[in-house]
Design an enzyme around this catalytic site. Structure first.
Site, PDB file in Angstrom:
ATOM      1  N   GLU A  47       0.902  -1.342   0.124  1.00 28.34           N
ATOM      2  CA  GLU A  47      -0.045   0.021  -0.110  1.00 28.34           C
ATOM      3  C   GLU A  47       0.869   1.030  -0.010  1.00 28.34           C
ATOM      4  OE1 GLU A  47      -1.606   0.973   3.984  1.00 28.34           O
ATOM      5  OE2 GLU A  47      -3.631   1.635   3.256  1.00 28.34           O
ATOM      6  N   ASN A 110      -7.067   6.470  -1.813  1.00 32.94           N
ATOM      7  CA  ASN A 110      -5.648   5.519  -1.472  1.00 32.94           C
ATOM      8  C   ASN A 110      -6.218   4.433  -2.225  1.00 32.94           C
ATOM      9  OD1 ASN A 110      -3.947   3.793  -0.261  1.00 32.94           O
ATOM     10  ND2 ASN A 110      -4.475   4.011   1.874  1.00 32.94           N
ATOM     11  N   LYS A 127      -9.573   2.281  -1.594  1.00 33.54           N
ATOM     12  CA  LYS A 127      -9.671   1.792  -0.185  1.00 33.54           C
ATOM     13  C   LYS A 127     -11.267   2.221   0.484  1.00 33.54           C
ATOM     14  CE  LYS A 127      -7.169   1.602   3.964  1.00 33.54           C
ATOM     15  NZ  LYS A 127      -5.845   1.999   4.610  1.00 33.54           N
ATOM     16  N   GLU A 146      -5.732   8.930   7.656  1.00 33.17           N
ATOM     17  CA  GLU A 146      -6.332   8.587   6.271  1.00 33.17           C
ATOM     18  C   GLU A 146      -7.455   9.170   6.079  1.00 33.17           C
ATOM     19  OE1 GLU A 146      -5.759   4.634   4.590  1.00 33.17           O
ATOM     20  OE2 GLU A 146      -4.731   4.025   6.481  1.00 33.17           O
ATOM     21  N   CYS A 172      -4.965  -2.879   3.232  1.00 29.16           N
ATOM     22  CA  CYS A 172      -4.519  -2.861   4.498  1.00 29.16           C
ATOM     23  C   CYS A 172      -5.763  -2.982   5.523  1.00 29.16           C
ATOM     24  CB  CYS A 172      -3.853  -1.464   4.817  1.00 29.16           C
ATOM     25  SG  CYS A 172      -2.890  -1.642   6.501  1.00 29.16           S
ATOM     26  N   ASN A 197       0.463  -1.137   5.645  1.00 27.66           N
ATOM     27  CA  ASN A 197       1.502  -0.440   6.175  1.00 27.66           C
ATOM     28  C   ASN A 197       0.639  -0.365   7.642  1.00 27.66           C
ATOM     29  OD1 ASN A 197       3.442   1.776   4.734  1.00 27.66           O
ATOM     30  ND2 ASN A 197       1.388   1.237   3.654  1.00 27.66           N
TER      31      ASN A 197
HETATM   32  N1  CDT Z   1      -2.821   1.334   6.613  1.00 26.10           N
HETATM   33  C1  CDT Z   1      -3.473   1.119   7.352  1.00 26.10           C
HETATM   34  O1  CDT Z   1      -5.109   0.948   7.007  1.00 26.10           O
HETATM   35  N2  CDT Z   1      -3.290   0.593   8.641  1.00 26.10           N
HETATM   36  C2  CDT Z   1      -4.459   0.142   9.678  1.00 26.10           C
HETATM   37  C3  CDT Z   1      -3.765   0.568  10.959  1.00 26.10           C
HETATM   38  C4  CDT Z   1      -4.792   1.218  11.651  1.00 26.10           C
HETATM   39  S1  CDT Z   1      -4.150   2.130  13.390  1.00 26.10           S
HETATM   40  C5  CDT Z   1      -5.191   3.410  13.193  1.00 26.10           C
HETATM   41  C6  CDT Z   1      -4.213  -1.067   9.724  1.00 26.10           C
HETATM   42  O2  CDT Z   1      -5.417  -1.601  10.058  1.00 26.10           O
HETATM   43  O3  CDT Z   1      -3.305  -2.076   9.622  1.00 26.10           O
END
Ligand code: CDT
Length: 313
Positions: A47, A110, A127, A146, A172, A197
């Site tokens: 991502e 995204n 996303k 985000e 993600c 990420n």
């Molecule tokens: N990039 C992403 O979606 N990361 C989220 C972390 C969330 S923490 C607010 C994940 O679900 O891995």
């Protein structure tokens, strides 16, 4: 005809805020070279693969935020990726921040794209499940903006018949929601690609690393098993200026088993030969949707957002 696709999960180590697109694309080209040497048909990148995970920073200037977005794909910086992949006959999944003008209005998503072996963009996903918050929260050790920097994706969860199979994408946080996989499962998906990420620590409360890694894997394994699909989950990993990102990239079989897993926090290619015909067993037995699903009992899932417990006695 064989339906085996050799898939490379191209995990990427940290990307610094100041790194140029060229420096990042050069790393991705090296991963493509390795993928070619290892016989890959398809490579999955993370991502927001072209930049650092910029929602970590509160930025007041929209121009500064926009410097992390692509307004053309391919653009001058990313064209080498498309050229090298076409030369090798490799398809790829790429996550990036998309800035686009539709009906005269600017939108930011995204996004991930699916590129076929001739370097045609055959699929686009934006996303849906945006985690985090929209406003600056200075008490956090790092931000997760985000909800401030992106709009919720407007394309749903489509699938595409390409590269000999039925392919789907998500990004993600989407992996944590069973609806993501089921909506694609209902379209017969055979391979779901996703980049992520994910911080190694929880920014808002204690949560051991091994539990977070379990959540990472268990969600992808459940999505694979419950829908009879391959899942390829690829991380951006390692220390990115004050925030450690977990690695743990995996390729998961339709049985739910992990068949390949990254063991570093850097640029690393994991490879598996994925036979799409392995999806058939689950799809025609325990998860034969036609025979066993009872949608008349699932209406609450689409009609209600939050949980509503019965009233207290
Ligand atoms: N990039 C992403 O979606 N990361 C989220 C972390 C969330 S923490 C607010 C994940 O679900 O891995």
């Amino acid at each position: 005809m064989s339906r085996v696709i050799t898939v490379g999960g191209a995990q990427m180590g940290p990307i610094a805020r100041a790194d140029s697109r060229k420096a990042v694309v050069d790393r991705m080209l090296a991963l493509l070279d390795t993928a070619h040497a290892r016989g890959c048909d398809l490579v999955v990148f993370p991502e927001l693969a072209l930049t650092t995970f910029f929602p970590r920073w509160w930025m007041e200037s929209q121009n500064e935020v926009d410097s992390f977005f692509e307004s053309e794909m391919p653009g001058p910086d990313t064209q080498p990726l498309f050229d090298r992949a076409r030369e090798y006959g490799i398809g790829f999944y790429l996550g990036y921040a998309e800035k686009t003008v539709e009906d005269g209005e600017t939108h930011r998503y995204n996004t991930s794209i699916l590129v076929d072996k001739d370097s045609n963009i055959v699929g686009r996903y934006r996303k849906v499940h945006l985690p985090g918050h929209a406003e600056h929260e200075p008490e956090r050790p790092w931000q997760h903006l985000e909800k401030g920097y992106f709009e919720v994706g407007n394309l749903g969860f489509p699938v595409w018949r390409t590269m000999g199979g039925v392919m789907g994408m998500c990004l993600c946080n989407d992996r944590r929601w069973p609806e993501t996989f089921r909506v694609m499962g209902m379209q017969g998906v055979e391979m779901v690609m996703l980049g992520y990420n994910t911080p190694a620590a929880n920014a808002v409360g204690p949560e051991p690393f091994h539990v977070r890694m379990m959540h990472n894997h268990i969600t992808m394994q459940a999505g694979a098993y419950q829908n009879g699909t391959w899942v390829v989950g690829v991380a951006k990993a390692g220390p990115e200026e004050g925030c450690d990102l977990m690695g743990g990239s995996v390729i998961v079989a339709p049985s739910g088993e992990i068949v390949a897993q990254a063991h570093t926090l850097g640029d690393e290619l994991i490879v598996a030969e994925c036979d799409l015909d392995e999806c058939t067993f689950n799809k025609t037995t325990i998860f034969n949707f036609e025979a066993h699903r009872r949608p008349e009992h699932y209406k609450i899932i689409t009609e209600q957002v939050g949980a509503v417990p019965p009233p207290e006695e």
